[in-house]
Each structure stands twice: as C-alpha cells, then as structure tokens.
Design a protein around this motif. Sequence first.
Motif, PDB file in Angstrom:
ATOM      1  N   PHE A 263       0.843  -1.200   0.000  1.00 40.80           N
ATOM      2  CA  PHE A 263       0.000   0.000   0.000  1.00 40.80           C
ATOM      3  C   PHE A 263       0.877   1.248   0.000  1.00 40.80           C
ATOM      4  N   THR A 264       0.488   2.237  -0.786  1.00 43.14           N
ATOM      5  CA  THR A 264       1.238   3.482  -0.822  1.00 43.14           C
ATOM      6  C   THR A 264       0.310   4.662  -1.092  1.00 43.14           C
ATOM      7  N   ASP A 265       0.717   5.810  -0.606  1.00 44.92           N
ATOM      8  CA  ASP A 265      -0.034   7.034  -0.878  1.00 44.92           C
ATOM      9  C   ASP A 265       0.834   8.039  -1.636  1.00 44.92           C
ATOM     10  N   GLY A 266       2.000   7.604  -2.084  1.00 46.85           N
ATOM     11  CA  GLY A 266       2.863   8.561  -2.769  1.00 46.85           C
ATOM     12  C   GLY A 266       3.981   7.927  -3.557  1.00 46.85           C
ATOM     13  N   GLU A 267       4.799   8.793  -4.135  1.00 48.63           N
ATOM     14  CA  GLU A 267       5.952   8.383  -4.921  1.00 48.63           C
ATOM     15  C   GLU A 267       7.015   7.777  -4.007  1.00 48.63           C
ATOM     16  N   PRO A 268       7.798   6.816  -4.520  1.00 49.07           N
ATOM     17  CA  PRO A 268       8.896   6.295  -3.696  1.00 49.07           C
ATOM     18  C   PRO A 268       9.900   7.402  -3.389  1.00 49.07           C
ATOM     19  N   THR A 269      10.346   7.466  -2.149  1.00 48.19           N
ATOM     20  CA  THR A 269      11.274   8.527  -1.758  1.00 48.19           C
ATOM     21  C   THR A 269      12.709   8.042  -1.617  1.00 48.19           C
ATOM     22  N   SER A 270      12.904   6.755  -1.439  1.00 49.85           N
ATOM     23  CA  SER A 270      14.261   6.253  -1.226  1.00 49.85           C
ATOM     24  C   SER A 270      14.798   5.518  -2.448  1.00 49.85           C
ATOM     25  N   SER A 271      14.021   5.500  -3.532  1.00 49.87           N
ATOM     26  CA  SER A 271      14.426   4.799  -4.744  1.00 49.87           C
ATOM     27  C   SER A 271      13.602   5.331  -5.910  1.00 49.87           C
ATOM     28  N   THR A 272      13.945   4.886  -7.093  1.00 49.54           N
ATOM     29  CA  THR A 272      13.168   5.257  -8.278  1.00 49.54           C
ATOM     30  C   THR A 272      12.104   4.181  -8.524  1.00 49.54           C
ATOM     31  N   PRO A 273      11.065   4.490  -9.297  1.00 52.26           N
ATOM     32  CA  PRO A 273      10.090   3.456  -9.644  1.00 52.26           C
ATOM     33  C   PRO A 273      10.738   2.245 -10.326  1.00 52.26           C
ATOM     34  N   GLU A 274      11.758   2.487 -11.137  1.00 49.98           N
ATOM     35  CA  GLU A 274      12.446   1.389 -11.811  1.00 49.98           C
ATOM     36  C   GLU A 274      13.151   0.479 -10.805  1.00 49.98           C
ATOM     37  N   GLN A 275      13.721   1.052  -9.738  1.00 48.26           N
ATOM     38  CA  GLN A 275      14.365   0.240  -8.701  1.00 48.26           C
ATOM     39  C   GLN A 275      13.334  -0.593  -7.948  1.00 48.26           C
ATOM     40  N   VAL A 276      12.150  -0.036  -7.739  1.00 49.16           N
ATOM     41  CA  VAL A 276      11.069  -0.791  -7.101  1.00 49.16           C
ATOM     42  C   VAL A 276      10.707  -1.971  -7.984  1.00 49.16           C
ATOM     43  N   PHE A 277      10.533  -1.730  -9.273  1.00 51.60           N
ATOM     44  CA  PHE A 277      10.166  -2.793 -10.205  1.00 51.60           C
ATOM     45  C   PHE A 277      11.232  -3.883 -10.250  1.00 51.60           C
ATOM     46  N   ARG A 278      12.503  -3.507 -10.262  1.00 56.14           N
ATOM     47  CA  ARG A 278      13.590  -4.506 -10.270  1.00 56.14           C
ATOM     48  C   ARG A 278      13.576  -5.334  -8.987  1.00 56.14           C
ATOM     49  N   ALA A 279      13.283  -4.697  -7.850  1.00 55.97           N
ATOM     50  CA  ALA A 279      13.203  -5.440  -6.585  1.00 55.97           C
ATOM     51  C   ALA A 279      12.081  -6.470  -6.654  1.00 55.97           C
ATOM     52  N   ILE A 280      10.959  -6.108  -7.274  1.00 56.81           N
ATOM     53  CA  ILE A 280       9.847  -7.054  -7.428  1.00 56.81           C
ATOM     54  C   ILE A 280      10.268  -8.215  -8.315  1.00 56.81           C
ATOM     55  N   CYS A 281      10.948  -7.919  -9.406  1.00 58.14           N
ATOM     56  CA  CYS A 281      11.382  -8.973 -10.331  1.00 58.14           C
ATOM     57  C   CYS A 281      12.329  -9.964  -9.658  1.00 58.14           C
ATOM     58  N   ARG A 282      13.126  -9.514  -8.705  1.00 57.82           N
ATOM     59  CA  ARG A 282      14.077 -10.389  -8.002  1.00 57.82           C
ATOM     60  C   ARG A 282      13.398 -11.361  -7.035  1.00 57.82           C
ATOM     61  N   LEU A 283      12.121 -11.125  -6.725  1.00 54.00           N
ATOM     62  CA  LEU A 283      11.431 -11.965  -5.748  1.00 54.00           C
ATOM     63  C   LEU A 283      10.991 -13.311  -6.307  1.00 54.00           C
ATOM     64  N   GLY A 284      11.063 -13.488  -7.591  1.00 56.27           N
ATOM     65  CA  GLY A 284      10.726 -14.776  -8.185  1.00 56.27           C
ATOM     66  C   GLY A 284       9.256 -15.111  -8.094  1.00 56.27           C
ATOM     67  N   ASP A 285       8.921 -16.125  -7.290  1.00 57.07           N
ATOM     68  CA  ASP A 285       7.553 -16.645  -7.256  1.00 57.07           C
ATOM     69  C   ASP A 285       6.589 -15.843  -6.388  1.00 57.07           C
TER      70      ASP A 285
END
Length: 135
Positions: free
Chosen positions: A58-80
């Motif tokens: 859940f979020t109410d705003g833009e990521p402040t400690s990373s870029t949206p692309e870094q968030v997406f890459r972190a999700i991709c690393r989670l696998g299943d």
Amino acid sequence: GVGNQIIFSPIKFWHEKYMPEYYTGLDVFGSTPLREAVIEAGEWLKPVTAKEKVVFIFTDGEPTSSTPEQVFRAICRLGDLRVIGIGIGTEINPEMLQSCFGNSYLWVPNIRDMPNLLFSVYLSFMDYPVDFSIV
C-alpha cells in the motif's frame, strides 16, 4: 533485514480476522520506502510454503528512497512472490504505480472502496488471474 532501519506495520496479517475499523483513521505521514517494503515483504514470506504467495504493498505517494524502476527490479528479483501495488488517494500518480508494479497495481482514490476492491481481487485468485488494468 531492511526493517532494521524502517518500521513496517501490516494492516492485517493472513491469520487475523478482517475488521472494518482497520481501514478507517489510517494516518499518512513520513516517507514512502516502496523498494524497502517490497524487499521486507519478500523476507517475511520467504519461509512460507504455499502454492502461491501474494503480497499487497500500500502506498499514498511516490517512492522517496528509490526510483520506480528500482522498485520494479526489486519485485522482479522476488521470483515466485506476486506483488500487487495499491495506490491510495487522489494525489497518487497511476503512471508511477505502473512504473513500480507493472500491470499488477490498483488505484483506490477513496479508501472506503478498498475492502470491496480487495475482496474482489481475492475472489479473482480463486477463479482465474485478474487483469488489473480493468479492475
């Protein structure tokens, strides 16, 4: 893990009963560490054995400690682990949600609509995969 620096408070764990008051009076403050939330969720669910693992961020705003692309890459690393982003409020940018979560995001302008929306997503897991772009 990452949670040593940032405290995350789940609204509800899987074993807890749904209580409508969980969705009222939520306070909004501070920063938006989305990448860290994704990493922490992955750490929480890593030891869980399940046919499918799903987490809502859940979020109410833009990521402040990373870029949206870094968030997406972190999700991709989670696998299943399936990560679904939930953007809350009228101030959120749906394009940012898509950059962070791909097509696995929902935008909830009014928090009062969230319980019904989440329940419909839950039901969709029971029958067939949901296309979040039409929810």
